[in-house]
Design a protein around this motif. Structure first.
Motif, short mmCIF file in Angstrom:
data_model
loop_
_atom_site.label_atom_id
_atom_site.label_comp_id
_atom_site.label_asym_id
_atom_site.label_seq_id
_atom_site.Cartn_x
_atom_site.Cartn_y
_atom_site.Cartn_z
N ALA A 44 -6.78 1.99 -10.02
CA ALA A 44 -6.92 1.86 -8.56
C ALA A 44 -8.00 0.85 -8.19
O ALA A 44 -7.83 0.05 -7.26
N GLU A 45 -9.09 0.88 -8.93
CA GLU A 45 -10.18 -0.08 -8.68
C GLU A 45 -9.66 -1.51 -8.87
O GLU A 45 -9.93 -2.40 -8.05
N ARG A 46 -8.89 -1.72 -9.91
CA ARG A 46 -8.36 -3.06 -10.19
C ARG A 46 -7.31 -3.46 -9.15
O ARG A 46 -7.25 -4.61 -8.74
N ALA A 47 -6.47 -2.50 -8.73
CA ALA A 47 -5.46 -2.80 -7.71
C ALA A 47 -6.12 -3.16 -6.39
O ALA A 47 -5.69 -4.10 -5.70
N GLN A 48 -7.14 -2.43 -6.03
CA GLN A 48 -7.84 -2.69 -4.78
C GLN A 48 -8.52 -4.07 -4.82
O GLN A 48 -8.43 -4.84 -3.87
N ALA A 49 -9.15 -4.39 -5.96
CA ALA A 49 -9.80 -5.69 -6.10
C ALA A 49 -8.80 -6.84 -6.02
O ALA A 49 -9.14 -7.94 -5.56
N ALA A 50 -7.57 -6.59 -6.42
CA ALA A 50 -6.52 -7.61 -6.37
C ALA A 50 -5.88 -7.72 -4.99
O ALA A 50 -5.00 -8.56 -4.78
N GLY A 51 -6.28 -6.86 -4.06
CA GLY A 51 -5.75 -6.94 -2.70
C GLY A 51 -4.40 -6.29 -2.50
O GLY A 51 -3.62 -6.71 -1.64
N ALA A 52 -4.11 -5.26 -3.27
CA ALA A 52 -2.81 -4.59 -3.19
C ALA A 52 -2.52 -4.09 -1.78
O ALA A 52 -3.37 -3.51 -1.13
N GLN A 53 -1.26 -4.31 -1.35
CA GLN A 53 -0.76 -3.73 -0.11
C GLN A 53 0.25 -2.63 -0.39
O GLN A 53 0.59 -1.86 0.49
N ALA A 54 0.73 -2.59 -1.63
CA ALA A 54 1.65 -1.54 -2.09
C ALA A 54 1.62 -1.55 -3.62
O ALA A 54 1.24 -2.54 -4.24
N ILE A 55 2.05 -0.43 -4.19
CA ILE A 55 2.10 -0.28 -5.64
C ILE A 55 3.55 -0.03 -6.03
O ILE A 55 4.22 0.83 -5.45
#
Length: 178
Positions: A44-55
């Motif tokens: 989640a930390e990595r997804a947030q840092a990458a600017g995720a708008q959806a998974i």
């Protein structure tokens, strides 16, 4: 919990599903509350840092990690399914496996044009499934620049295939061999 401690929770099973394969089993990681929580937090930390708008999670074990990451971040979860599982018209892609072909499907209505979607799965090996999901999501209109995995088997080259397609690949741990 450190990535090394999480790695120690992954069970290795020789000769599964066929002789010569050393299967990396994440059920022992997800069966350990602290280990599972730590792996989801790191993804989640990595997804947030990458600017995720959806998974987007890949069936089936990618659903476990992907849905948990999406819930933790309060983001939409997009299941990338095996054929015949979605009750709406779908976008589909056939792809090659070591032993034949398979198909993935996605509900195109679940993807907004230009939406930044992060792929999450339990393991990247040869990259066939992940590359198919990447193609499918991009056809649906997503921007896919990042993929996250719990385990990478770098000797099988899957991460390199995704990187060649313009995707940043991050994994929590890797195991040499196959």
């Amino acid at each position: 919990m450190t990535p090394e401690a999480m790695k120690a929770l992954v069970r290795s099973i020789p000769d599964f599903p066929k002789p010569g394969i050393l299967f990396r089993d994440i059920t022992t990681l997800i069966g350990h509350g602290e280990g599972f929580a730590a792996s989801v937090a790191l993804l989640a930390e990595r997804a947030q840092a990458a600017g995720a708008q959806a998974i987007a999670g890949l069936e089936a074990r990618g659903f476990i990690f992907g849905a948990a990451v999406a819930a933790r971040l309060g983001l939409p979860f997009i299941p990338v399914r095996k054929p015949g599982k979605l009750p709406v018209p779908v976008l589909a892609i056939d792809y090659a496996l070591e032993y034949g072909t398979d198909t993935l499907e996605v509900d195109p209505g679940a993807v907004a044009q230009g939406q930044k979607i992060i792929i999450v799965d339990d393991l990247i090996a040869t990259g066939g499934t992940a590359c198919a999901a990447l193609t499918l999501l991009r056809r649906a209109g997503a921007v896919v620049e990042d993929a996250l995995f719990v385990i990478d088997l770098p000797d099988l080259g899957g991460a390199e295939k995704l990187e060649a397609a313009g995707v940043n690949v991050l994994s929590i741990m890797d195991f040499p061999g196959h």
